[in-house]
Design a protein around this motif. Sequence first.
Motif, short mmCIF file in Angstrom:
data_model
loop_
_atom_site.label_atom_id
_atom_site.label_comp_id
_atom_site.label_asym_id
_atom_site.label_seq_id
_atom_site.Cartn_x
_atom_site.Cartn_y
_atom_site.Cartn_z
N UNK A 1 0.80 -1.22 0.00
CA UNK A 1 0.00 0.00 0.00
C UNK A 1 0.83 1.27 0.00
N UNK A 2 2.14 1.15 0.14
CA UNK A 2 3.00 2.31 0.32
C UNK A 2 3.06 3.21 -0.91
N UNK A 3 3.07 4.52 -0.67
CA UNK A 3 3.35 5.48 -1.74
C UNK A 3 4.83 5.88 -1.69
N UNK A 4 5.49 5.48 -0.62
CA UNK A 4 6.93 5.70 -0.48
C UNK A 4 7.67 4.53 -1.12
N UNK A 5 8.98 4.71 -1.31
CA UNK A 5 9.78 3.60 -1.80
C UNK A 5 9.81 2.47 -0.79
N UNK A 6 9.93 1.27 -1.30
CA UNK A 6 10.01 0.08 -0.47
C UNK A 6 11.33 -0.62 -0.76
N UNK A 7 11.73 -1.50 0.15
CA UNK A 7 12.95 -2.29 -0.03
C UNK A 7 12.57 -3.75 0.10
N UNK A 8 13.15 -4.56 -0.79
CA UNK A 8 12.90 -5.99 -0.75
C UNK A 8 14.13 -6.75 -1.22
N UNK A 9 14.11 -8.04 -0.95
CA UNK A 9 15.20 -8.92 -1.38
C UNK A 9 14.59 -10.02 -2.24
N UNK A 10 15.05 -10.08 -3.48
CA UNK A 10 14.61 -11.11 -4.40
C UNK A 10 15.63 -12.24 -4.38
N UNK A 11 15.17 -13.44 -4.09
CA UNK A 11 16.04 -14.62 -4.10
C UNK A 11 15.67 -15.47 -5.31
N UNK A 12 16.67 -15.75 -6.11
CA UNK A 12 16.46 -16.54 -7.33
C UNK A 12 17.30 -17.81 -7.29
N UNK A 13 16.75 -18.87 -7.82
CA UNK A 13 17.52 -20.06 -8.16
C UNK A 13 17.20 -20.33 -9.62
N UNK A 14 18.24 -20.44 -10.44
CA UNK A 14 18.01 -20.62 -11.86
C UNK A 14 19.09 -21.49 -12.49
N UNK A 15 18.76 -22.01 -13.66
CA UNK A 15 19.67 -22.85 -14.44
C UNK A 15 20.52 -21.94 -15.31
N UNK A 16 21.80 -21.84 -14.98
CA UNK A 16 22.63 -20.92 -15.74
C UNK A 16 23.00 -21.45 -17.12
N UNK A 17 22.61 -22.69 -17.42
CA UNK A 17 22.81 -23.22 -18.77
C UNK A 17 21.64 -22.90 -19.70
N UNK A 18 20.58 -22.32 -19.14
CA UNK A 18 19.43 -21.94 -19.97
C UNK A 18 19.86 -20.83 -20.92
N UNK A 19 19.75 -21.09 -22.20
CA UNK A 19 20.22 -20.17 -23.23
C UNK A 19 19.59 -18.77 -23.09
N UNK A 20 20.44 -17.76 -22.97
CA UNK A 20 20.00 -16.36 -22.94
C UNK A 20 19.45 -15.88 -21.63
N UNK A 21 19.35 -16.76 -20.63
CA UNK A 21 18.72 -16.36 -19.37
C UNK A 21 19.50 -15.26 -18.65
N UNK A 22 20.80 -15.40 -18.55
CA UNK A 22 21.60 -14.39 -17.84
C UNK A 22 21.42 -13.02 -18.48
N UNK A 23 21.40 -12.97 -19.80
CA UNK A 23 21.22 -11.70 -20.49
C UNK A 23 19.83 -11.12 -20.22
N UNK A 24 18.80 -11.98 -20.22
CA UNK A 24 17.44 -11.52 -19.94
C UNK A 24 17.32 -10.99 -18.52
N UNK A 25 17.95 -11.67 -17.56
CA UNK A 25 17.92 -11.20 -16.17
C UNK A 25 18.53 -9.80 -16.06
N UNK A 26 19.66 -9.61 -16.70
CA UNK A 26 20.32 -8.30 -16.65
C UNK A 26 19.49 -7.25 -17.36
N UNK A 27 18.93 -7.58 -18.51
CA UNK A 27 18.12 -6.63 -19.27
C UNK A 27 16.90 -6.18 -18.47
N UNK A 28 16.21 -7.11 -17.84
CA UNK A 28 15.03 -6.76 -17.04
C UNK A 28 15.43 -5.83 -15.90
N UNK A 29 16.53 -6.12 -15.23
CA UNK A 29 16.98 -5.28 -14.13
C UNK A 29 17.33 -3.87 -14.60
#
Length: 137
Positions: free
Chosen positions: A52-80
């Motif tokens: 509900x906040x109109x102020x900035x919030x802080x969170x921690x995203x925890x990911x587990x992923x397959x680093x052999x998945x083609x293009x995934x690392x690039x997509x993760x960086x692009x989204x960020x």
Amino acid sequence: MANDEIQRFTVSLPQSLFEEIETDIASRGYQSRSEYIRDLFRDRIVDKQWNDSVEDVVGVLTLIFDHHQRGLSEKLIEIQHNHLVHILCSTHVHIDHHRCLETIILKGQAKEVNHLVNQIAALKGVNVARLSRAGVV
């Protein structure tokens, strides 16, 4: 809240849920059911305030992923890079030959943070994407 008067109330639960809660209370080392329930309520309140906040919030995203998945690392960086969310810090660890664990500390508007998390969670090769809502800043 320290001066709040204590209120008592009764809760009805199915036996199986009660037993599961009792096991969790014991395994986590809680001294009482009351403290366990208070912590659950506090967590829910933080989640509500966060969303509900109109102020900035802080969170921690925890990911587990397959680093052999083609293009995934690039997509993760692009989204960020393409969101109105500040990436304050990230940590990348290799769990085994195929899987990586990454934690990303995020700051921004709750709607934008949730959108970023949802985009990452939907990527092929991401096995876990869990957001811990830390607080409102």
